[in-house]
Design a protein around this motif. Structure first.
Motif, PDB file in Angstrom:
ATOM      1  N   THR A   1       0.840  -1.201   0.000  1.00 63.70           N
ATOM      2  CA  THR A   1       0.000   0.000   0.000  1.00 63.70           C
ATOM      3  C   THR A   1       0.873   1.248   0.000  1.00 63.70           C
ATOM      4  O   THR A   1       1.991   1.234   0.538  1.00 63.70           O
ATOM      5  CB  THR A   1      -0.918   0.032   1.241  1.00 63.70           C
ATOM      6  OG1 THR A   1      -0.123   0.207   2.422  1.00 63.70           O
ATOM      7  CG2 THR A   1      -1.757  -1.241   1.351  1.00 63.70           C
TER       8      THR A   1
ATOM      9  N   PRO B   1      -7.139   3.525   5.888  1.00 66.76           N
ATOM     10  CA  PRO B   1      -7.044   3.210   4.458  1.00 66.76           C
ATOM     11  C   PRO B   1      -6.355   1.870   4.177  1.00 66.76           C
ATOM     12  O   PRO B   1      -6.748   1.145   3.262  1.00 66.76           O
ATOM     13  CB  PRO B   1      -6.225   4.370   3.875  1.00 66.76           C
ATOM     14  CG  PRO B   1      -6.378   5.484   4.843  1.00 66.76           C
ATOM     15  CD  PRO B   1      -6.546   4.843   6.187  1.00 66.76           C
ATOM     16  N   ILE B   2      -5.344   1.536   4.974  1.00 69.01           N
ATOM     17  CA  ILE B   2      -4.651   0.257   4.774  1.00 69.01           C
ATOM     18  C   ILE B   2      -5.597  -0.899   5.079  1.00 69.01           C
ATOM     19  O   ILE B   2      -5.692  -1.860   4.307  1.00 69.01           O
ATOM     20  CB  ILE B   2      -3.383   0.173   5.643  1.00 69.01           C
ATOM     21  CG1 ILE B   2      -2.361   1.221   5.208  1.00 69.01           C
ATOM     22  CG2 ILE B   2      -2.777  -1.232   5.575  1.00 69.01           C
ATOM     23  CD1 ILE B   2      -1.186   1.382   6.153  1.00 69.01           C
TER      24      ILE B   2
ATOM     25  N   GLN C   1      -8.877  -0.846   5.095  1.00 68.32           N
ATOM     26  CA  GLN C   1      -9.929  -0.885   4.074  1.00 68.32           C
ATOM     27  C   GLN C   1      -9.452  -1.659   2.850  1.00 68.32           C
ATOM     28  O   GLN C   1     -10.160  -2.507   2.318  1.00 68.32           O
ATOM     29  CB  GLN C   1     -10.310   0.532   3.634  1.00 68.32           C
ATOM     30  CG  GLN C   1     -11.107   1.321   4.630  1.00 68.32           C
ATOM     31  CD  GLN C   1     -11.214   2.784   4.201  1.00 68.32           C
ATOM     32  OE1 GLN C   1     -10.285   3.352   3.618  1.00 68.32           O
ATOM     33  NE2 GLN C   1     -12.344   3.387   4.513  1.00 68.32           N
ATOM     34  N   GLN C   2      -8.228  -1.360   2.411  1.00 68.62           N
ATOM     35  CA  GLN C   2      -7.671  -2.058   1.249  1.00 68.62           C
ATOM     36  C   GLN C   2      -7.540  -3.551   1.518  1.00 68.62           C
ATOM     37  O   GLN C   2      -7.812  -4.375   0.645  1.00 68.62           O
ATOM     38  CB  GLN C   2      -6.299  -1.470   0.881  1.00 68.62           C
ATOM     39  CG  GLN C   2      -6.379  -0.062   0.323  1.00 68.62           C
ATOM     40  CD  GLN C   2      -5.001   0.564   0.193  1.00 68.62           C
ATOM     41  OE1 GLN C   2      -4.196   0.095  -0.607  1.00 68.62           O
ATOM     42  NE2 GLN C   2      -4.727   1.603   0.978  1.00 68.62           N
ATOM     43  N   TYR C   3      -7.124  -3.900   2.720  1.00 66.45           N
ATOM     44  CA  TYR C   3      -6.975  -5.313   3.051  1.00 66.45           C
ATOM     45  C   TYR C   3      -8.329  -6.025   2.988  1.00 66.45           C
ATOM     46  O   TYR C   3      -8.460  -7.062   2.338  1.00 66.45           O
ATOM     47  CB  TYR C   3      -6.340  -5.525   4.436  1.00 66.45           C
ATOM     48  CG  TYR C   3      -6.283  -6.988   4.769  1.00 66.45           C
ATOM     49  CD1 TYR C   3      -5.306  -7.800   4.190  1.00 66.45           C
ATOM     50  CD2 TYR C   3      -7.226  -7.576   5.590  1.00 66.45           C
ATOM     51  CE1 TYR C   3      -5.268  -9.160   4.439  1.00 66.45           C
ATOM     52  CE2 TYR C   3      -7.204  -8.937   5.839  1.00 66.45           C
ATOM     53  CZ  TYR C   3      -6.228  -9.723   5.264  1.00 66.45           C
ATOM     54  OH  TYR C   3      -6.203 -11.075   5.495  1.00 66.45           O
TER      55      TYR C   3
ATOM     56  N   ASN D   1     -11.053  -5.151   1.493  1.00 62.99           N
ATOM     57  CA  ASN D   1     -11.534  -5.188   0.104  1.00 62.99           C
ATOM     58  C   ASN D   1     -10.837  -6.289  -0.688  1.00 62.99           C
ATOM     59  O   ASN D   1     -11.470  -6.984  -1.484  1.00 62.99           O
ATOM     60  CB  ASN D   1     -11.322  -3.838  -0.587  1.00 62.99           C
ATOM     61  CG  ASN D   1     -12.273  -2.772  -0.086  1.00 62.99           C
ATOM     62  OD1 ASN D   1     -13.312  -3.069   0.500  1.00 62.99           O
ATOM     63  ND2 ASN D   1     -11.922  -1.523  -0.305  1.00 62.99           N
ATOM     64  N   SER D   2      -9.531  -6.469  -0.467  1.00 66.25           N
ATOM     65  CA  SER D   2      -8.783  -7.498  -1.197  1.00 66.25           C
ATOM     66  C   SER D   2      -9.254  -8.906  -0.829  1.00 66.25           C
ATOM     67  O   SER D   2      -9.072  -9.846  -1.607  1.00 66.25           O
ATOM     68  CB  SER D   2      -7.277  -7.370  -0.939  1.00 66.25           C
ATOM     69  OG  SER D   2      -6.930  -7.866   0.343  1.00 66.25           O
TER      70      SER D   2
END
Length: 173
Positions: free
Chosen positions: A10, A146-147, A149-151, A153-154
């Protein structure tokens, strides 16, 4: 390792570690193009697995030698990558970054960067850093959210921002 690799995938994670990196250093496959602000101040960071106290998911310890500060972040052994990722973020943005800021201004670990009333309190460094994060810094919201959230989502997991923040700010004291 997977949690750490995700952190480094990220832009926020790269920015966190860039503060400590040396020009040309490669961490989890990413090479840094310049020295980080804490590297230039004699602050080194290292990571490992295995914490001594089973009641915590991570620890950050410090040692001083000459005019350098060595920061060591340890995370527990867990199969839950979300928990490990959250622990890495917590230990870096709350403990490593706040202690690095404290050391870098005068080469002394004296809580010089915390809210003034906290300096006078007879509480642990960890308590002061947790209070500072919850009430002043909010780095977990700016950087950690944000980190995470990205995790999620992935992984195809739907979690609201408030649910993620509740987990991230669920640390004691």
């Amino acid at each position: 390792m997977k949690a750490f690799e995700f952190l480094m995938s990220t832009k926020e994670g790269k920015a966190l570690l860039a503060n400590y990196a040396m020009k040309g250093q490669t961490i989890a496959g990413f090479s840094f193009s310049k020295d980080g602000k804490y590297h230039n101040k004699g602050i080194n960071i290292s990571f490992g697995a295995g914490v001594r106290d089973a009641s915590v998911s991570g620890t950050t310890s410090f040692s001083l030698n000459d005019e350098n500060l060595n920061v060591q972040i340890m995370v527990g052994n867990s199969s839950d990558n979300a928990d490990l990722l959250d622990t890495f973020i917590h230990e870096i943005v709350i403990h490593a970054d706040q202690s690095s800021a404290d050391f870098s201004d005068d080469k002394v670990m004296n809580n010089s960067n915390v809210y003034p009333a906290l300096r006078k309190m007879d509480e642990s460094r960890g308590y002061k850093q947790h209070w500072q994060e919850r009430n002043v810094n909010k780095a977990m919201t700016r950087i950690g959210l944000p980190i995470m959230q990205q995790y999620y989502n992935s992984q195809g997991i739907v979690k609201s921002n408030s649910a993620i923040l509740k987990l991230m700010y669920g640390f004691r004291n």
